[in-house]
Design a protein around this motif. Structure first.
Motif, short mmCIF file in Angstrom:
data_model
loop_
_atom_site.label_atom_id
_atom_site.label_comp_id
_atom_site.label_asym_id
_atom_site.label_seq_id
_atom_site.Cartn_x
_atom_site.Cartn_y
_atom_site.Cartn_z
N UNK A 61 0.84 -1.19 0.00
CA UNK A 61 0.00 0.00 0.00
C UNK A 61 0.87 1.24 0.00
N UNK A 62 0.44 2.23 -0.75
CA UNK A 62 1.17 3.50 -0.79
C UNK A 62 0.82 4.41 0.39
N UNK A 63 -0.26 4.07 1.09
CA UNK A 63 -0.68 4.89 2.23
C UNK A 63 0.36 4.82 3.34
N UNK A 64 0.67 5.94 3.92
CA UNK A 64 1.66 5.99 5.01
C UNK A 64 0.98 6.61 6.23
N UNK A 65 0.57 5.74 7.15
CA UNK A 65 -0.14 6.19 8.34
C UNK A 65 0.87 6.44 9.45
N UNK A 66 0.87 7.64 9.97
CA UNK A 66 1.80 7.99 11.03
C UNK A 66 1.20 9.08 11.89
N UNK A 67 1.78 9.27 13.06
CA UNK A 67 1.37 10.35 13.95
C UNK A 67 2.40 11.46 13.83
N UNK A 68 2.01 12.65 13.40
CA UNK A 68 2.98 13.75 13.32
C UNK A 68 3.37 14.22 14.71
N UNK A 69 4.44 14.99 14.77
CA UNK A 69 4.84 15.57 16.04
C UNK A 69 3.97 16.78 16.35
N UNK A 70 3.64 16.93 17.63
CA UNK A 70 2.85 18.09 18.05
C UNK A 70 3.69 19.36 17.92
N UNK A 71 3.05 20.43 17.52
CA UNK A 71 3.73 21.72 17.45
C UNK A 71 4.05 22.21 18.86
N UNK A 72 5.30 22.63 19.03
CA UNK A 72 5.76 23.01 20.37
C UNK A 72 5.31 24.43 20.70
N UNK A 73 4.82 24.61 21.92
CA UNK A 73 4.32 25.91 22.37
C UNK A 73 5.45 26.81 22.85
N UNK A 74 5.15 28.09 22.88
CA UNK A 74 6.09 29.05 23.45
C UNK A 74 5.61 29.53 24.82
N UNK A 75 4.40 29.14 25.21
CA UNK A 75 3.90 29.49 26.54
C UNK A 75 2.94 28.41 27.00
N UNK A 76 2.83 28.19 28.31
CA UNK A 76 1.98 27.10 28.83
C UNK A 76 0.49 27.44 28.77
N UNK A 77 -0.32 26.40 28.97
CA UNK A 77 -1.77 26.54 29.02
C UNK A 77 -2.23 26.25 30.44
N UNK A 78 -3.07 27.13 30.98
CA UNK A 78 -3.60 26.95 32.33
C UNK A 78 -5.11 27.05 32.27
N UNK A 79 -5.76 25.99 32.73
CA UNK A 79 -7.21 25.90 32.51
C UNK A 79 -7.88 25.19 33.68
#
Length: 992
Positions: free
Chosen positions: A254-272
């Motif tokens: 199969x030519x399909x390539x299933x993968x998990x990309x890397x998450x984009x890295x943040x420059x500041x944290x999330x607080x919720x």
């Protein structure tokens, strides 16, 4: 076998071989020439062969498509077009494990068995199921979700959601830890697959269509996206021939390539801040605070080991800096259960948290954590702490498991996630080179400082999540579901209503149809070995520690117990030691706190050393200490109990003597003056026990239902069941009073002294032990021991009582129990077979397929002399209780064939023949002997199982299961179900 060019099928290309000395296995890598499918084989001198096929599955929503697909894939295939081949094979095999797993980015289908014929039978079914599944729309409706009328044939009744996965996930998301993990992942990974609930969110599951399921299957379940894993002593060529002939020859790359990309890295944290539903009105100190950082890739063995090092340095025991702060945090009661390194996804994460707090302390909690991290990054930690962590990694690398889960599958799952994300499986399995490099790295005092700085302090990709309780949330969610269904119903045409009724009828007809099981392979009773070898001691001292007067095996003369017993077993460089003693007679108030004493035993100081110093010593020398109990009824008399307690530990051979010295010091000089520590431990134990209810509700319900029927069942319910959780909550609430805490501490000390007076003896399991030089050193001195102490007895008042335990759950757990006989009674064998016969013949269909519960069945508790019915994550309540009774009528009022009986017998035999680790086999054999269960009695029971007849099943059902006034019912449910209970009879209600 030629190691450099092993015999293999021509369709596969040999890629690599590596011998892992620390595991004593050989690893072989192959690639299928046409499809690119990967095959990893771990060759071991082990007859428990294992197989696993895994696919990268990357959902892009929370409809549970990967999870529902996992269920429906096993509901019939091209070669085996029967309705339920997976559950059929459960009873047509001698498997030691069969299941399927859905993770956040992969789905796996594993099995294990000791029988070669059985292995290839299961392999043929698993291969056909995964690659040529039928995925029938009715199976999707049953396993996934559907709408139905509350009264299936009445369009005027309310609409309801049904489906096994739908109810499973309702139960799963009722557990606070599941909810917390999903919310953390949702925020930490905003743009990739981990953002979604791969198991399915009950709010989103109804949005999934059958067409979407088919599309996901076609795109993901292809050999080019698959990894095949095998373990054991079966020849590689034989394995690959099956894979090629049964599956791979029919596919192109199969030519399909299933993968998990890397998450984009943040420059500041999330607080919720978010909320979770609770049924109590008091919300004080029920908030959870969590911090989670995004780390590097799990497929990188070096990065993974460095993250493990940092996590363990911070958290491995109460002496670790971050664990100490979490355990003693002034605005919380216990560390969060999720605390630690998460390395099962492409990108790892580090999580820490506290529970039992309030929302306003979120900022304070974050500051407390960062204070610890800044101190580690500035000052580092003592070198012996780093060596201790490396020691624990080496110990875990060497240990041969298999007591609760097949060892081969443990190894395969260890490398699975990393392999799926492009990692080197050999590097992930053989940690010795990376561990050697790590030992060199930690010689630099700046190494751990730089790890803390790089991975955590300078890492702005982190989430601070506060999850507070909401007393109205559950009711609002229930109202939201009802409103959604009401809106759907309001728009239904008459034709659509008829379609819903027809779907229910079609599904019921499909569930009740009798498939031709003969198309499935099977093993028979002729494939069952005549007897099972049971380890016997290799050496025992002539000095006797105690004599036990027991009728457990019909023995009326004293049984001499040697001071030291040695089993030689293939433990791969690890020694296991237990110091045991007969359980003495205990006053009720001491017996009640016994489980808490056991939990605190290895968490307190010893002699002049406080608990922090002891934690450091334990982890630097051993795999930990544990205080355990083994209490059973006599084999031929349920009215008498025999009990043993002891301390268990394990260590690398070089640390064995130091481990035994530590074990003995702890027994002699355990401290009970660290009252603040004991107070913190009780709060932590309470939190853990409360959170365990929704995960093991069926076991707790069975324990409650059995509690009024036998002495052992009553004891277990009050030591480790729902009654113990209720008592623990009351005790914990009282300990803010200094006098109550002092009373508990004094009882701990009194209990400890009672154990010290009991004569002691040792069990040693090792592959390296000089008997002449070492055995005498292990003999516990008799000073202070009382060989004439009263033996343990327990005489509670047993009474019939239907119980309803109310807790925070969206589903039910039901149980019904009947008193039966002791394990040595001839009827114990047919009662065990009867449980499997009812489970596979009636209960599975009625409770799971038609009722929609995640699971249900029956079991015979031989130790307690109780026959139990149960259901797990069940949307129904009174209907399930009625199904329990209906199964007995089904048995007695219908003819049954010999093949169904044979399948039930095979299931019992597979269970009692299930192997353990080499050390586990020896432990079980020794403890069984102490309780009068010899190899002869074991194999005699096994022979009785093999000789059970259908008339035996009917006879024991009529004898033990028909007097309904002798049965007890227990349910774990929520307050919204209380009115339904009145339909089932009179219940005593308990709040958890």
């Amino acid at each position: 076998m030629n190691i450099t060019n092993p015999s293999h099928h021509d369709a596969f290309q040999f890629k690599n071989h590596h011998h892992i000395a620390s595991l004593n296995v050989d690893v072989y890598q192959f690639e299928h020439r046409v499809t690119g499918a990967q095959h990893l084989h771990i060759r071991a001198a082990n007859t428990e062969n294992a197989f696993l096929v895994a696919f990268r599955t990357v959902p892009t929503d929370s409809t549970g498509v990967a999870h529902i697909l996992e269920h429906t894939v096993l509901c019939g295939s091209e070669k085996f077009p029967v309705r339920d081949p997976f559950f059929m094979m459960l009873r047509r095999s001698l498997n030691t494990f069969m299941n399927a797993f859905t993770s956040s980015d992969w789905t796996a289908y594993p099995f294990a068995t000791q029988n070669r014929k059985d292995f290839f039978n299961l392999l043929s079914v698993y291969l056909d199921a995964t690659f040529f599944s039928r995925l029938h729309p009715l199976d999707f409706a049953q396993e996934g979700h559907r709408v139905a009328f509350a009264e299936p044939s009445n369009p005027d009744s309310d609409l309801v959601y049904k489906g096994v996965v739908f109810n499973e996930m309702k139960g799963s998301m009722s557990a606070i830890n599941s909810h917390l993990y999903q919310r953390l992942s949702h925020h930490l990974f905003p743009s990739i697959t981990y953002h979604y609930n791969s198991g399915g969110d009950p709010l989103d599951i109804p949005d999934l269509t059958h067409e979407q399921l088919l599309a996901f299957y076609r795109s993901h379940y292809h050999p080019s996206n698959a990894l095949f894993f095998t373990f054991g002593d079966i020849e590689i060529q034989a394995l690959q021939t099956e894979m090629e002939d049964k599956v791979l020859a029919r596919f192109k790359r199969s030519d399909a390539h299933i993968t998990v990309p890397l998450e984009k890295v943040w420059v500041s944290p999330l607080k919720i801040q978010e909320y979770y539903g609770i049924h109590e009105e008091d919300t004080a100190q029920k908030t959870h605070h969590l911090l989670a950082w995004l780390l590097g890739e799990s497929a990188n063995a070096t990065e993974r080991l460095e993250a493990t090092l940092l996590s363990q340095v911070l958290l491995q025991n109460s002496a670790a800096p971050l664990r100490h702060v979490l355990e003693t945090y002034e605005y919380g009661t216990a560390p969060a259960a999720l605390t630690g390194l998460e390395d099962a996804q492409r990108q790892m994460s580090f999580i820490c948290g506290v529970e039992g707090s309030d929302p306003e302390h979120a900022e304070h909690f974050e500051r407390a954590v960062f204070d610890v991290l800044e101190k580690v990054a500035t000052d580092g930690v003592p070198h012996d702490v780093l060596e201790s962590v490396c020691h624990q990694i080496e110990l875990s690398q060497r240990e041969i498991g298999g007591d609760h889960f097949p060892y081969g599958l443990q190894l395969l799952l260890t490398t699975l996630s990393g392999c799926l994300h492009g990692g080197n499986p050999i590097a992930l399995l053989d940690m010795d080179p990376a561990l050697k490099q790590l030992r060199e790295s930690i010689q630099s005092p700046d190494f751990i400082k730089s790890l803390a700085q790089r991975m955590l302090l300078n890492n702005q990709h982190y989430v601070r999540l506060t999850v507070a309780p909401d007393t109205t949330l559950n009711r609002r969610m229930e109202a939201q579901e009802k409103a959604r269904l009401a809106q759907i119903k309001s728009k239904l045409t008459d034709s659509e209503k008829r379609d819903i009724v027809q779907l229910a009828e079609d599904l019921k007809a499909r569930q009740q149809q009798k498939d031709d099981e003969s198309i499935l392979p099977k093993v028979t009773l002729q494939d069952v070995p005549k007897a099972v070898p049971i380890p016997t001691p290799d050496q025992q001292s002539s000095d006797i520690a105690t004599t036990l007067l027991t009728q457990a095996a019909g023995i009326e003369s004293p049984i001499p117990v040697p001071k030291v017993t040695l089993f030689r077993a293939g433990t791969n460089g690890i020694s296991y030691v237990q110091t045991l003693m007969a359980l003495p007679q205990l006053d009720p108030e001491l017996l009640e706190i016994f489980p808490l004493y056991s939990s605190c035993f290895d968490e307190l100081g010893v002699g002049s050393a406080d608990y922090i110093a002891l934690q450091k010593r334990q982890t630097s020398l051993t795999g930990g200490l544990a205080f355990f109990r083994d209490i059973r009824a006599y084999r031929n008399d349920l009215q008498h109990l025999a009990g043993f307690v002891g301390v268990s530990s394990k260590a690398l051979h070089r640390n064995r003597n130091a481990m035994i010295e530590l074990m003995d010091e702890t027994l002699r000089d355990l401290r009970f003056d660290e009252t603040t520590r004991i107070r913190d431990l009780i709060a932590q134990i309470r939190a853990s026990r409360e959170q365990s209810v929704t995960g093991r509700g069926h076991a707790l319900a069975m324990s409650a239902a059995s509690s009024g029927l036998s002495r052992l069942s009553h004891l277990n319910h009050h030591l480790s069941g729902l009654a113990s959780i209720q008592k623990l909550k009351t005790l914990d609430d009282s300990l803010d009073d200094a006098s109550a805490l002092q009373t508990l501490v004094e009882r701990f000390a009194t209990l400890h002294q009672a154990f010290l007076k009991s004569p002691k003896f040792r069990l040693v399991i090792s592959d390296q032990f000089d008997w002449e030089a070492e055995a005498e050193k292990l003999m516990w001195p008799t000073d202070g021991e009382d060989s004439n102490g009263a033996p343990f007895s327990y005489t509670p008042e047993l009474k019939l009582e239907n119980q309803a335990w109310i807790t925070n759950t969206q589903v039910n757990f039901c149980a019904k129990a009947f008193p039966t006989v002791a394990s040595g009674h001839p009827d114990a064998a047919p009662l065990s077979v009867l449980a499997g016969f009812l489970r596979h013949g009636f209960l599975h269909r009625a409770i799971r397929e038609e009722g929609g519960a995640y699971g249900g069945g029956a079991s015979h508790d031989q130790g307690g002399g109780v026959f139990r019915f149960y259901s797990y994550r069940d949307p129904r309540l009174t209907e399930t209780l009625a199904d329990f009774d209906a199964s007995i009528k089904w048995l007695l009022q219908n003819p049954h064939d010999e093949e169904t009986l044979e399948q039930a017998i095979l299931g019992v035999i597979a269970d009692i023949d299930k192997p353990a680790s080499p050390a586990g086999e020896a432990k079980y054999a020794f403890h069984n002997w102490l309780q009068g269960r010899t190899p002869e009695t074991f194999n005699a029971h096994r022979q009785r199982v093999l000789q059970v007849t259908i008339s035996d099943l009917k006879r024991v059902a009529e004898t033990y299961l028909l007097p309904s006034n002798s049965a007890n019912i227990a349910v774990v449910t929520h307050s919204g179900q209380l009115d339904r209970l009145d339909e089932a009879g009179e219940f005593v209600r308990y709040e958890l």
